[in-house]
Motif scaffolding. Structure first.
Motif, short mmCIF file in Angstrom:
data_model
loop_
_atom_site.label_atom_id
_atom_site.label_comp_id
_atom_site.label_asym_id
_atom_site.label_seq_id
_atom_site.Cartn_x
_atom_site.Cartn_y
_atom_site.Cartn_z
N ILE A 237 0.85 -1.22 -0.04
CA ILE A 237 0.01 0.07 -0.11
C ILE A 237 0.89 1.06 -0.26
CG2 ILE A 237 -1.67 1.35 1.28
CD1 ILE A 237 -2.85 -1.10 0.08
N ILE A 238 0.39 2.21 -0.71
CA ILE A 238 0.95 3.60 -0.84
C ILE A 238 -0.07 4.67 -0.43
CG2 ILE A 238 2.23 5.34 -2.43
CD1 ILE A 238 3.14 2.81 -4.05
N GLU A 239 0.44 5.74 0.37
CA GLU A 239 -0.64 6.66 0.66
C GLU A 239 0.05 8.12 0.27
OE1 GLU A 239 -2.89 6.09 4.43
OE2 GLU A 239 -1.06 5.06 5.10
N VAL A 240 -0.78 8.92 -0.26
CA VAL A 240 -0.55 10.06 -0.68
C VAL A 240 -1.19 10.99 0.44
CG1 VAL A 240 0.04 11.94 -2.42
CG2 VAL A 240 0.12 9.53 -2.62
N LYS A 241 -1.01 11.77 1.46
CA LYS A 241 -1.87 12.53 2.24
C LYS A 241 -1.10 13.74 2.68
CE LYS A 241 -1.18 9.56 6.05
NZ LYS A 241 -1.80 8.61 7.31
N SER A 242 0.36 14.14 2.28
CA SER A 242 0.90 15.07 2.83
C SER A 242 1.74 15.97 1.81
CB SER A 242 2.10 14.57 3.81
OG SER A 242 1.69 14.18 4.95
N VAL A 243 2.17 17.28 2.14
CA VAL A 243 2.71 17.97 1.15
C VAL A 243 4.14 18.44 1.74
CG1 VAL A 243 2.71 20.13 -0.24
CG2 VAL A 243 0.64 18.76 -0.11
N ALA A 244 5.23 18.41 1.01
CA ALA A 244 6.49 18.86 1.40
C ALA A 244 6.87 20.35 1.09
CB ALA A 244 7.51 18.02 0.96
N ILE A 245 7.23 21.14 1.84
CA ILE A 245 7.35 22.47 1.44
C ILE A 245 8.96 22.64 1.50
CG2 ILE A 245 7.37 24.90 2.59
CD1 ILE A 245 4.65 23.99 3.96
N PHE A 246 9.33 23.24 0.54
CA PHE A 246 10.86 23.67 0.09
C PHE A 246 11.00 25.24 0.28
CE2 PHE A 246 10.16 19.57 -1.45
CZ PHE A 246 11.28 18.73 -1.45
#
Length: 384
Positions: free
Chosen positions: A203-212
């Motif tokens: 399982i792969i989850e996508v629920k966050s955002v990285a800030i640069f």
């Protein structure tokens, strides 16, 4: 007659099929996904998910036989690592079908500006390739997942990003943000930590955002509802589910046609940003006694919904301002567009000015479809 003969010969050569670069398809090794990490010693590591034609032909997802192999090398540059992977293959690597790039969090926090330089110069790189940061993990972990939905985990992550509603963030979008002064990059984050043994390695989850920041170093992340709101203000989010507690129950909506408008103004040296968010939606669930089909009852509900979302979005923006200080929303680009002469004076200090900007949010969500039943079905959920 001679001219006719030459013309016929020319037409015949056009109809002759062949491979223009003299390489047959069975001479290529198709590169589906890339992972970039730092080893424990701080050395750059690159992994490649390569298709195995004999295994994926005619097989579905979840097969006991993997349709790909994952090759890993370490070195000092991306080009060097790519050549090392080529040395391990009996076919010529082909990057034209690469679907995704995964960056381990350790490498993301150190900085990826050198990595992005290679992507801009390599003509084989597809700008529509999706790019992710791996939350609390390594990029190679994602490539090794054996998903039951697709033979290639690199493709599973792309599909998951599309359906999780965070928006479609490609390498092209990140590179555009890198090249502008008034916005900082943000990338979706994937997670590979399952809740139980059944999901392990699947399982792969996508629920966050990285800030640069401007130097392409990851400085933090937002997740859940805040990540959706970040992309809404940025103008990427297209739809979302919203639940509203009314005091006597909850109402759930599906909002589509999401739009944003940003206006900026200066009062002396004080920058004010006005964000307007709009959308239209339909009721999916009504656990209250409100008859949403009646205008006099629906309008107060819309007003309460809009006030709630405005406060939530303002809190998300303030969090990004205070904790990370990076303008991932693109407010600086609006200042550049509306106040070009003022922007020339402040663009080199934007990272210092952005946290102090005063941001006001107005939300205007309209309920256009109330469903077949206006009031809750009698007897369902009634208190005794």
């Amino acid at each position: 007659m001679r001219k006719i003969g030459l013309l016929s010969l020319l037409l015949a050569t056009i109809l002759i099929s062949g491979c223009w670069d003299r390489n047959e398809i069975n001479e290529y090794a198709f590169w589906i996904g890339t992972a970039l990490d730092l080893t424990e010693e701080g050395v750059l590591q690159k992994s490649a998910q390569i298709a195995v034609p004999a295994e994926f032909k005619g097989r579905g997802g979840g097969s006991q036989h993997r349709a790909n192999i994952v090759l890993t090398t370490t070195g000092s540059s991306i080009v060097d690592l790519e050549q090392q992977i080529q040395d391990k293959l009996p076919r010529k690597v082909f990057l034209g079908h690469r679907r995704s790039i995964f960056i381990g969090e350790k490498l993301a926090r150190k900085g990826i500006i050198d990595i992005m330089d290679q992507f801009t110069r390599n003509t084989d790189t597809r700008m529509r390739t999706d790019i992710f940061v791996v939350n609390h993990g390594k990029g190679s972990d994602v490539l090794k997942i054996n998903s039951p939905f697709n033979q290639f985990s690199a493709i599973v992550a792309v599909d998951q990003d599309r359906y999780c509603r965070l928006g479609d963030s490609a390498l092209r979008d990140v590179l555009l943000d890198v090249g502008r002064d008034g916005i900082r990059p943000a990338m979706p984050m994937v997670e590979t930590s399952p809740n139980n043994e059944l999901e392990k390695d699947k399982i792969i989850e996508v629920k966050s955002v990285a800030i640069f920041n401007r130097r392409l170093q990851m400085v933090g992340e937002v997740s859940g509802r805040e990540s959706l709101e970040l992309f809404w203000v940025k103008g990427v989010l297209k739809n979302q589910f919203i639940s509203l507690e009314t005091g006597e129950g909850s109402v759930s909506l599906f909002e589509t046609n999401l739009r944003k408008t940003v206006r900026t103004e200066f009062e002396g040296n004080k920058l004010k940003v006005y964000v307007k968010l709009e959308g239209t939606g339909r009721i999916l669930e009504n656990n209250t006694n409100i008859d949403i089909s009646v205008t006099s009852e629906r309008v107060p509900l819309e007003r309460k919904l809009n006030e709630m979302k405005a406060k939530q979005v303002e809190a998300t923006i303030k969090k990004v301002q205070q904790q990370f200080g990076q303008d991932v929303f693109g407010f600086g680009e609006e200042v550049h567009r509306e106040h070009p002469y003022r922007w020339k004076e402040i663009k080199n200090r934007w990272d210092q000015l952005f946290p102090a900007a005063e941001v006001s949010v107005t939300v205007k969500l309209k309920i256009q479809n109330t469903g077949a039943i206006g009031r809750r079905v009698p007897g369902i959920g009634d208190r005794k």
